[in-house]
Scaffold this active site. Structure first.
Site, short mmCIF file in Angstrom:
data_model
loop_
_atom_site.label_atom_id
_atom_site.label_comp_id
_atom_site.label_asym_id
_atom_site.label_seq_id
_atom_site.Cartn_x
_atom_site.Cartn_y
_atom_site.Cartn_z
N ARG A 47 7.58 43.81 20.67
CA ARG A 47 8.15 45.22 21.37
C ARG A 47 7.11 46.35 21.36
O ARG A 47 7.07 47.17 22.30
CB ARG A 47 9.56 45.52 20.70
N TYR A 99 15.55 58.58 45.19
CA TYR A 99 15.96 57.35 45.13
C TYR A 99 17.37 57.39 44.43
O TYR A 99 17.60 58.16 43.78
CB TYR A 99 15.03 56.35 44.60
N ASP A 171 7.08 60.25 41.37
CA ASP A 171 7.36 58.69 41.55
C ASP A 171 6.48 58.20 42.97
O ASP A 171 6.71 58.41 43.94
CB ASP A 171 9.13 58.52 42.11
N LYS A 196 7.94 46.78 43.29
CA LYS A 196 7.48 46.87 44.61
C LYS A 196 6.27 46.53 45.02
O LYS A 196 5.85 45.41 45.03
CB LYS A 196 7.94 48.48 45.13
C1 LIG Z 1 11.22 55.07 44.98
C2 LIG Z 1 11.88 54.33 43.55
N1 LIG Z 1 11.71 54.67 42.28
C3 LIG Z 1 12.43 53.67 41.34
C4 LIG Z 1 13.02 52.49 41.74
C5 LIG Z 1 13.70 51.93 40.53
O1 LIG Z 1 13.04 50.72 40.29
P1 LIG Z 1 13.61 49.31 39.66
O2 LIG Z 1 14.55 48.79 40.72
O3 LIG Z 1 12.29 48.51 39.43
O4 LIG Z 1 14.29 49.85 38.33
C6 LIG Z 1 12.90 52.24 42.89
C7 LIG Z 1 13.80 51.03 43.33
O5 LIG Z 1 14.33 50.49 44.47
C8 LIG Z 1 12.59 53.08 43.87
O6 LIG Z 1 12.75 52.66 45.30
#
Ligand SMILES: Cc1ncc(COP(=O)(O)O)c(C=O)c1O
Length: 384
Positions: A47, A99, A171, A196
């Site tokens: 961990r 998001y 982000d 992604k």
């Molecule tokens: C712009 C963005 N940030 C964060 C996330 C969250 O990521 P995760 O699905 O890997 O937890 C997403 C998921 O779609 C996203 O599109």
């Protein structure tokens, strides 16, 4: 080792000193033998640290130009750790088109624990100034945003925040470090859903946070270990394998998106197209300045409205109806009914007729043919 593509393949990944293995092994172990109490080779318990994860963290940090990098079990886990840098009574400004999961995490998890927040349209510094309070400690940027693809001027917001003693988080999931590097524009923290484009093959969930400040790094490392939302070694291996082709994949995602946008914009059945590469897009000039290219995500509305949009995404055949984005295959969805369902009824609600398309790297003519048949337009071949 200065080139981006070179670092994507080699940073943090020397050949295994013991065996010469060219790929970093999947260290599938929960614990590490110690020569004496506290005497070990740098790892104690998985961990806290695992060599496969260390390699991925070093590679991602290098790509983002970060001195320190931390991997998490998901993008949301990375976001959660970054929000934990704040405490009760602190205030964060998040985008009105964040998001949906980000809004949910702030509104439903951190706000009940005492974090104050406001949503603002961060494409304008006036709106950010209006949302500012004496307790504001963090601004959360998403650019391009999910799913509206709005563009925020990272350097302008970061300097506005820094002048007022607050931190800027970006982000960078939609852009990837290949297209945009927020830390070099003044941001304090860059985060990713590595699920992604970074992983890129829709086969693994993960998250990342990168920083340059030693104090922030110490706290994030502590939170990563203390809360324990870490990725397993297999997930780190898969993400690292995907990362190696990030540059060539992004080039093709962007080129295919440009061709898809050109097609969509010419269709009478399509009412509007959102893509920062369009000269008429509100954020085009800023995107052209802070991004290498305009990305592989395209959103649009149909003249037939929400009902037409729902029917359309169910008619695509090559393009898969699914949540998520950034994989080699094209994915399509209706955010209001799928990825952004959690923001329904909130200030961050998404219009029901919006379609979001993650343009994959298939042969672009095949993607366009599928869109054409799903739109019900007469194809070039049947027109003769
Ligand atoms: C712009 C963005 N940030 C964060 C996330 C969250 O990521 P995760 O699905 O890997 O937890 C997403 C998921 O779609 C996203 O599109």
């Amino acid at each position: 080792m200065t080139g981006f593509e070179t670092r994507a393949i080699h940073a943090g990944q020397p050949a295994d000193p013991q065996t010469g293995a060219v790929m970093v092994p999947i260290y599938q172990t929960s614990t590490f033998a110690q020569d004496g109490i506290g005497r070990h080779k740098g790892y104690e318990y998985a961990r806290t640290g695992n060599p496969t994860r260390t390699a991925l963290e070093a590679c991602l940090a290098s790509l983002e130009g970060a001195a320190f990098g931390f991997c998490f079990a998901s993008g949301m886990a990375a976001e959660d750790a970054v929000l934990r840098l704040l405490g009760p009574g602190d205030h964060v400004v998040i985008p009105t088109d964040a998001y949906g999961g980000t809004w949910r995490l702030v509104d439903k998890v951190h706000a009940p624990a005492g974090l104050a927040y406001d949503c603002a349209d961060l494409t304008s510094l006036d709106h950010l100034a209006a949302a500012w309070t004496p307790a504001t400690k963090m601004v959360w940027i998403e650019t391009p945003s999910n799913p509206l693809l709005s563009i925020v001027d990272i350097a302008a917001v970061a300097s506005f925040a820094a002048e007022r003693g607050a931190r800027t988080v970006v982000d960078n999931t939609f852009a990837t470090p290949y297209l945009q590097r927020p830390l070099s524009l003044g941001a304090d923290v860059v985060i990713h859903s590595t699920t992604k484009y970074l992983g890129g093959h829709s086969d693994v969930v993960g998250g990342f946070a990168g920083v340059n400040d030693g104090g922030l790094a110490e706290r994030l490392g502590f939170l990563q270990n203390a809360a324990g939302a870490v990725p397993g070694p297999m997930d780190c291996f898969l993400t690292m394998r995907g990362l190696k082709t990030l540059g060539v994949r992004m080039d093709r995602h962007c080129a295919n998106a440009a061709a898809v946008v050109e097609f969509l914009a010419a269709q009478p059945a399509v009412a509007s197209v959102l893509w920062p590469g369009l000269p008429g897009h509100r954020g085009h000039a800023v995107a052209a300045r802070q991004m290498r290219h305009f990305g592989g995500m395209v959103s649009f509305t149909l003249a037939g409205g929400a009902e037409a949009a729902a029917g359309f995404v169910e008619r695509t055949q090559l393009i898969t109806l699914a949540e998520s984005l950034g994989g080699v295959e094209s994915l399509i969805e209706v955010p209001a009914l799928m990825t952004h369902l959690s923001v329904a009824g909130s200030t961050n609600e998404v219009a029901p007729g919006l379609v979001r398309l993650s343009v994959g790297i298939e042969t672009v003519d095949d993607i366009i043919d599928d869109l054409r048949q799903a739109l019900g337009a007469v194809t070039a071949t049947t027109a003769h």
